[in-house]
Write an enzyme that holds these catalytic residues in place. Structure first.
Site, PDB file in Angstrom:
ATOM      1  N   ASP A   1       0.828  -1.220   0.000  1.00 16.71           N
ATOM      2  CA  ASP A   1       0.000   0.000   0.000  1.00 16.71           C
ATOM      3  C   ASP A   1       0.856   1.261   0.000  1.00 16.71           C
ATOM      4  O   ASP A   1       1.821   1.363   0.735  1.00 16.71           O
ATOM      5  CB  ASP A   1      -0.856   0.044   1.280  1.00 16.71           C
ATOM      6  CG  ASP A   1      -1.966  -0.978   1.281  1.00 16.71           C
ATOM      7  OD1 ASP A   1      -2.947  -0.779   2.020  1.00 16.71           O
ATOM      8  OD2 ASP A   1      -1.861  -1.988   0.565  1.00 16.71           O
TER       9      ASP A   1
ATOM     10  N   HIS B   1      -9.069   0.287  -2.465  1.00 14.49           N
ATOM     11  CA  HIS B   1      -9.259   1.734  -2.599  1.00 14.49           C
ATOM     12  C   HIS B   1      -9.289   2.192  -4.050  1.00 14.49           C
ATOM     13  O   HIS B   1      -9.493   3.370  -4.328  1.00 14.49           O
ATOM     14  CB  HIS B   1      -8.161   2.490  -1.832  1.00 14.49           C
ATOM     15  CG  HIS B   1      -8.471   2.640  -0.376  1.00 14.49           C
ATOM     16  ND1 HIS B   1      -8.971   3.795   0.181  1.00 14.49           N
ATOM     17  CD2 HIS B   1      -8.390   1.747   0.634  1.00 14.49           C
ATOM     18  CE1 HIS B   1      -9.161   3.607   1.465  1.00 14.49           C
ATOM     19  NE2 HIS B   1      -8.817   2.375   1.782  1.00 14.49           N
TER      20      HIS B   1
ATOM     21  N   HIS C   1      -4.073  -8.021  -3.291  1.00 13.92           N
ATOM     22  CA  HIS C   1      -4.122  -6.919  -2.318  1.00 13.92           C
ATOM     23  C   HIS C   1      -4.681  -7.356  -0.961  1.00 13.92           C
ATOM     24  O   HIS C   1      -4.073  -7.122   0.079  1.00 13.92           O
ATOM     25  CB  HIS C   1      -4.952  -5.766  -2.850  1.00 13.92           C
ATOM     26  CG  HIS C   1      -5.105  -4.662  -1.848  1.00 13.92           C
ATOM     27  ND1 HIS C   1      -4.080  -3.823  -1.523  1.00 13.92           N
ATOM     28  CD2 HIS C   1      -6.138  -4.299  -1.046  1.00 13.92           C
ATOM     29  CE1 HIS C   1      -4.472  -2.976  -0.585  1.00 13.92           C
ATOM     30  NE2 HIS C   1      -5.724  -3.242  -0.281  1.00 13.92           N
TER      31      HIS C   1
ATOM     32  N   SER D   1     -18.685  18.174  -9.099  1.00 14.66           N
ATOM     33  CA  SER D   1     -18.322  19.566  -9.296  1.00 14.66           C
ATOM     34  C   SER D   1     -17.793  20.208  -8.027  1.00 14.66           C
ATOM     35  O   SER D   1     -17.238  21.287  -8.054  1.00 14.66           O
ATOM     36  CB  SER D   1     -19.541  20.350  -9.771  1.00 14.66           C
ATOM     37  OG  SER D   1     -20.538  20.257  -8.767  1.00 14.66           O
TER      38      SER D   1
ATOM     39  N   GLU E   1     -15.919  24.017   1.613  1.00 15.83           N
ATOM     40  CA  GLU E   1     -16.101  25.126   2.551  1.00 15.83           C
ATOM     41  C   GLU E   1     -17.022  24.736   3.675  1.00 15.83           C
ATOM     42  O   GLU E   1     -16.825  25.124   4.817  1.00 15.83           O
ATOM     43  CB  GLU E   1     -16.679  26.343   1.820  1.00 15.83           C
ATOM     44  CG  GLU E   1     -15.586  27.163   1.166  1.00 15.83           C
ATOM     45  CD  GLU E   1     -16.105  28.470   0.611  1.00 15.83           C
ATOM     46  OE1 GLU E   1     -15.511  28.957  -0.352  1.00 15.83           O
ATOM     47  OE2 GLU E   1     -17.102  28.993   1.159  1.00 15.83           O
TER      48      GLU E   1
END
Lengths: 803, 196
Positions: free
Chosen positions: A177, A239, A290, A649, A696
């Protein structure tokens, strides 16, 4: 003669004194070493249990979403949100996708000083790329898209199982990893050389998430793959999955680094991930994968797997298992393809029936079912994989007495292939025989030494090399040295927490280990100093957890302290914490680090909370418990946001935000009133355009240290005085921080430049002196704040409260 | 005396002299006279319930059995006791373990119930050693009487005398303690050990 004997006696006497002195020093040393060892162990436990707790959250979220999928009504307004979440993008053929990902229109400005790639790539360009990233440059999105497209084309023709040979006396290098930690990859290349015809490499998955340079690592690995397709082998990790990336940071990283083209890049990566090979076999003797295996792993099946497969149907809500691939389902009619995300619920189109109830009504049903289910999972999740856990017993006894079916839900042959992949990417080894579902991770299984033995025999193999779990020394053998775990991300939990390792394997197939630790800082540190640093961070995280569970803890304490004396004995304190936090940790051993003082063996818990915190709560509009809850579940909240933000976005609309919070309230079984939602919406819509920037918004949920706050406050005052900066607006004051309108740090940068240097050194003094009893503060060593990969816990943001 | 919790060791009044004088000339091979005393079953437990819970937590930390059986190897016994704030010599530990054979140390296990009386016994030893004792011990090697000892000599002594330490252990102990001349100021050295 007498003198002679005197001398001898004197000599003996002196030796005796020396001996005794030696014994004294030695026993003191041994005590010191033993205490250090204990601290090291519980620090490790803290990090691991926090990691698993976070995994649990993720599982719960998926289960919840899956439940919704099965049970909502078409008539409710929430339906739009759900279908919006789960609606598939239009289905295209590969050719159409290639048009979508086209880069030819992207201009590269002259001012760009990074690498300009020309295809086909060659070794020099790959090396240049490494050099550029070492110098903190960023590859232009045009080249990113181009490189990724080429990679995708290549991967589509590669088999699921890489077969490698060590003939020609080549040594193969194997890495585990990396998790976005570029420093480690650079260190490996430095120590071992870059991939080349003479130097084949196998990378065993989990290249992204958590660390901050996941993109760069991928670009480097793909570049080498393109240059040396017969010498570089990439395995898929759990992942390499776009849903996981939503939660663990990769999506965020890409969107921040590539503001214009990030969406397309992510989409392309999604495809690439689903085409990565699953397994590598060396000399037909050594398997590299993995996660691991299960008792049903069948390599022949995996090699063939490229079919159109219907995702498995859920049997019962209580055995909720939401791993299905929506993309797959829709595409299955059109073309053969690989599995995209293994962790996303089915689209609602596929559901056959739904009940006519609104989401609000579900709250109670959801609550009940989830509660039962959580109880089961909580019991099982108390099982910690750390070999130092006492809960092993709990799990094994729970399992033996339960007649729960293990993998019988997957008896359907149609489910086989899909389960095969999950097992390969998610499983963990366990020490006793058998094979049981991996409830902690929510996918794959735990497999025992007998399964290893059987598997190796069946496939004529001699060793399994896997990754997926962090190990203190970078690697660890188990199952009678037939299974080797290899982990290449050093300092994974914290600077100094663990080493990374890679292996070289020659024709004799005997692994040769190289261990390392990638931070300049740790090289100068001795082992005890490492332990102390890591411990410091672990305790800080733990204190934060305690703080955000304050309301629940308070109730628990008050239940015990019926006379309301404000005092509680240590044993009760520990049991209450165990009950509330569900973290399997040695609380009684930890208490001196967490509790500053007791009187007569009793703790004044109100005082203790005051010591622990952080900032004093004082919001009029939003209630304390609500904020605490939102803070505690901020990862989940962020994940939901990113799921809702289907086009990646980074923004969601007011309406979606509102709906999301309603979803969250159903999930948490907690009423989030419209007033609260409005409050939150207003405070975060900084653009005033009806959309909310996810980053934010999450920025508002940072816990801020009191002492740093003061510092920040005085700094800001200074800056304001000097530069007449805008004064604070009246935003609702939350416990944790105000919305960052007044802060100058945009969410994407680690720390506000003017303030960060001083706050970095503030880092080195523990913020809560009474609570911390570690004798040394890190002194001149600063915490690795901006670069830390722990989820913002080390981060300092200069946020100032009004007034 | 109530045993200590997990905190930096506080100095405690003691009487080291008797024990030191007892020891016959060459090496500390005491213990034989003590054996009849060591009937662990008769050791009354003076720990409080809270303390016992704390010990249990610490014991669990060192439990390496795959299924969490709350057992530690004999070889770990000393470590757990020390982690809990006590200071037995290796010889002390072997005594409470009942003088096991060398090969038993890593093959035999000890559960918590058996561990408690051992801990109780060890906690009673008055001879815990203070800062002064420790300084006294180091002073023995301070040839010039100037508050420093030679790092090299200390290493040699610790690895060859008493309850010998391995090279790794010595390295760990001395890490960062020697100055440019290879000398160790033992006051800061002691503080380093005591504060860890």
């Amino acid at each position: 003669m007498v003198i002679y004997w005197c001398e001898i006696l004197n000599h003996f006497f002196f030796l005796n004194r020396q001996d005794l002195a030696a014994v004294l020093i030695q026993r003191w040393y041994r005590q010191y070493a033993a205490r250090m060892e204990m601290r090291r162990r519980y620090t490790w436990n803290i990090f691991q249990s926090m990691e698993y707790a976070d995994l649990q959250d993720q599982i719960k979220l998926y289960n919840f979403l899956g439940y919704l999928m099965d049970n909502f009504t078409p008539s409710s307004s929430e339906r739009n949100l759900i279908s919006h979440i789960f609606r598939e993008n239009e289905v295209c053929r590969d050719a159409e996708w290639e048009r979508y990902f086209s880069y030819t229109n992207i201009d590269v400005p002259d001012i760009y000083s990074g690498p300009r790639l020309t295809f086909p790539l060659d070794m020099d360009q790959a090396a240049d790329l490494v050099e550029a990233f070492k110098n903190k440059q960023q590859l232009h999105s045009r080249y990113v898209l181009q490189l990724l497209l080429e990679t995708w084309k290549l991967l589509r023709v590669l088999p699921n199982i890489n077969r490698v040979s060590t003939c020609h006396s080549k040594e193969i290098t194997i890495c585990g990893d990396l998790h976005g930690q570029l420093e480690d990859l650079l260190l490996i290349f430095y120590k071992n050389g870059m991939p080349s015809l003479e130097k084949p490499y196998v990378f065993n998955g989990d290249y992204v998430d958590r660390g901050k340079d996941s993109m760069e690592i991928l670009l480097i690995l793909f570049a080498f793959l393109l240059v040396f397709p017969g010498n570089v082998y990439l395995n898929r990790g759990n992942h390499e999955d776009h849903i996981i990336n939503l939660r663990y940071g990769f999506t965020k990283e890409v969107l921040n680094k590539y503001k214009l083209h990030g969406k397309r890049i992510l989409k392309l990566l999604q495809k690439i991930f689903s085409w990565l090979p699953l397994v590598t076999v060396i000399d037909q003797r050594v398997l590299i994968v993995h996660g691991g295996i299960s008792d049903t792993t069948d390599l022949a099946l995996i090699a063939r797997y490229v079919s159109s497969l219907r995702p498995p149907k859920k049997k019962t809500p209580s055995r909720t298992n939401v791993y299905a691939d929506s993309e797959r389902y829709v595409e299955m009619v059109i073309c053969k393809n690989r599995r995209g995300s293994l962790t996303f619920p089915k689209p609602f189109d596929a559901r056959e029936s739904f009940q006519r109830r609104s989401l609000q009504d579900f709250s109670s049903t959801v609550a009940r079912t989830l509660e039962e289910e959580f109880e089961v999972r909580r019991r099982q999740a108390e099982f910690s994989l750390s070999s130092f856990s006492k809960s092993h017993r709990i799990l094994s006894s729970a399992l033996s007495s339960d007649s729960e079916p293990e993998s019988s839900e997957f008896t359907d042959t149609g489910n086989d292939e899909w389960k095969q992949i999950l097992d390969l990417l998610w499983s963990d080894p366990m020490s006793h025989n058998g094979c049981i579902p991996n409830e902690v991770r929510g996918g794959g299984c735990y497999w025992g030494p007998d399964v290893t033995e059987d598997f190796l025999n069946r496939h004529s193999l001699q060793l399994i090399i896997r990754s997926h779990e962090c190990k203190q020394d970078g690697y660890e053998f188990c199952h009678n040295r037939k299974v080797l775990t290899l982990f290449s991300a050093s300092n994974y939990y914290e600077v100094g927490s663990n080493r990374g390792a890679f292996i070289r394997l020659g024709p004799d197939l005997v692994p040769y280990f190289v261990q390392y630790q990638a931070t300049r800082m740790t090289r100068g540190l001795s082992f005890p100093q490492n332990v102390k640093r890591t411990e410091h961070t672990a305790l800080k995280i733990l204190r934060e957890q305690l703080f955000v569970h304050k309301s629940d803890l308070l109730s628990a304490f008050q239940e015990i302290d019926k006379e309301n004396m404000g005092l509680i004995c240590l044993n009760d304190w520990a049991s209450a914490i165990e009950r509330v936090l569900h973290l399997d940790l040695p609380w009684r051993v930890l208490h001196p680090q967490l509790v500053s003082s007791t009187t007569d063996g009793k703790l004044d818990y109100h005082g203790w909370f005051r010591d622990l915190a952080l900032k004093k709560p004082s919001s009029e509009h939003i209630e304390q418990t609500m904020l605490e809850t939102l803070y505690r579940h901020r990862s989940t909240l962020e994940t939901i946001f990113r799921i809702v933000d289907t086009n990646n976005s980074g923004l969601i609309t007011f309406e979606d935000f509102r709906q999301t919070l309603k979803l969250l309230s159903a999930y948490l079984k907690m009423e989030i009133s419209d007033e609260v939602i409005n409050e939150l919406v207003i405070s975060t819509d900084t653009n005033n355009d009806g959309s909310i920037d996810i980053d934010e918004f999450m920025e508002a949920f940072r816990l801020v240290d009191k002492s740093r706050l003061k510092r920040g406050k005085s700094l800001l005052k200074l800056m304001q005085d000097n530069q007449s900066l805008p004064q604070e607006t009246e935003t609702p004051q939350t416990v944790y921080s105000t919305a960052p309108q007044t802060s100058q740090c945009p969410a994407s940068q680690p720390a506000d430049p003017p303030a960060s240097n001083t706050t970095d050194s503030a880092c080195s003094q523990t913020a809560n002196p009474p609570a911390s009893q570690t004798a040394d503060s890190p002194g001149s060593l600063t915490e690795d704040c901006p670069a830390s990969q722990t989820e913002d816990l080390c981060h300092i943001s200069v946020v100032v409260p009004p007034q | 005396m109530a045993p200590k919790k997990v905190e930096p060791k506080k100095p405690e009044p003691k009487k080291p002299e008797p024990k030191k004088e007892e020891a016959p000339a060459p090496a500390p091979v005491p213990e034989t006279p003590k054996e009849p005393e060591l009937d662990l079953k008769s050791v009354p437990l003076e720990f409080t319930a809270d303390q016992i819970e704390e010990f249990r937590d610490a014991f669990t930390l060192f439990d390496e059995t795959p299924t969490g059986e709350m057992k530690i190897r004999y070889a770990q016994c000393g470590d757990v006791m020390r982690a809990l704030g006590h200071n037995p010599t290796n010889a002390d530990v072997l005594t409470v373990l009942g003088k096991p054979k060398a090969e038993d140390m890593n093959t035999k296990y000890l559960d918590f119930e058996k561990f408690l009386p051992m801990l109780q016994h060890v906690s009673r030893t008055k001879d815990q050693g203070t800062f002064e004792d420790f300084a006294e011990g180091l002073r023995v090697f301070d040839k010039e009487g100037n508050g420093t000892v030679m790092g090299a000599e200390l290493r040699h002594v610790l690895a060859t005398l008493g309850e010998k330490m391995t090279e790794d252990e010595v390295d760990r102990l001395m890490a960062g303690q020697e100055d440019a001349n290879g000398c160790i100021n033992y006051t800061s050295f002691i503080k380093h050990i005591l504060s860890g």
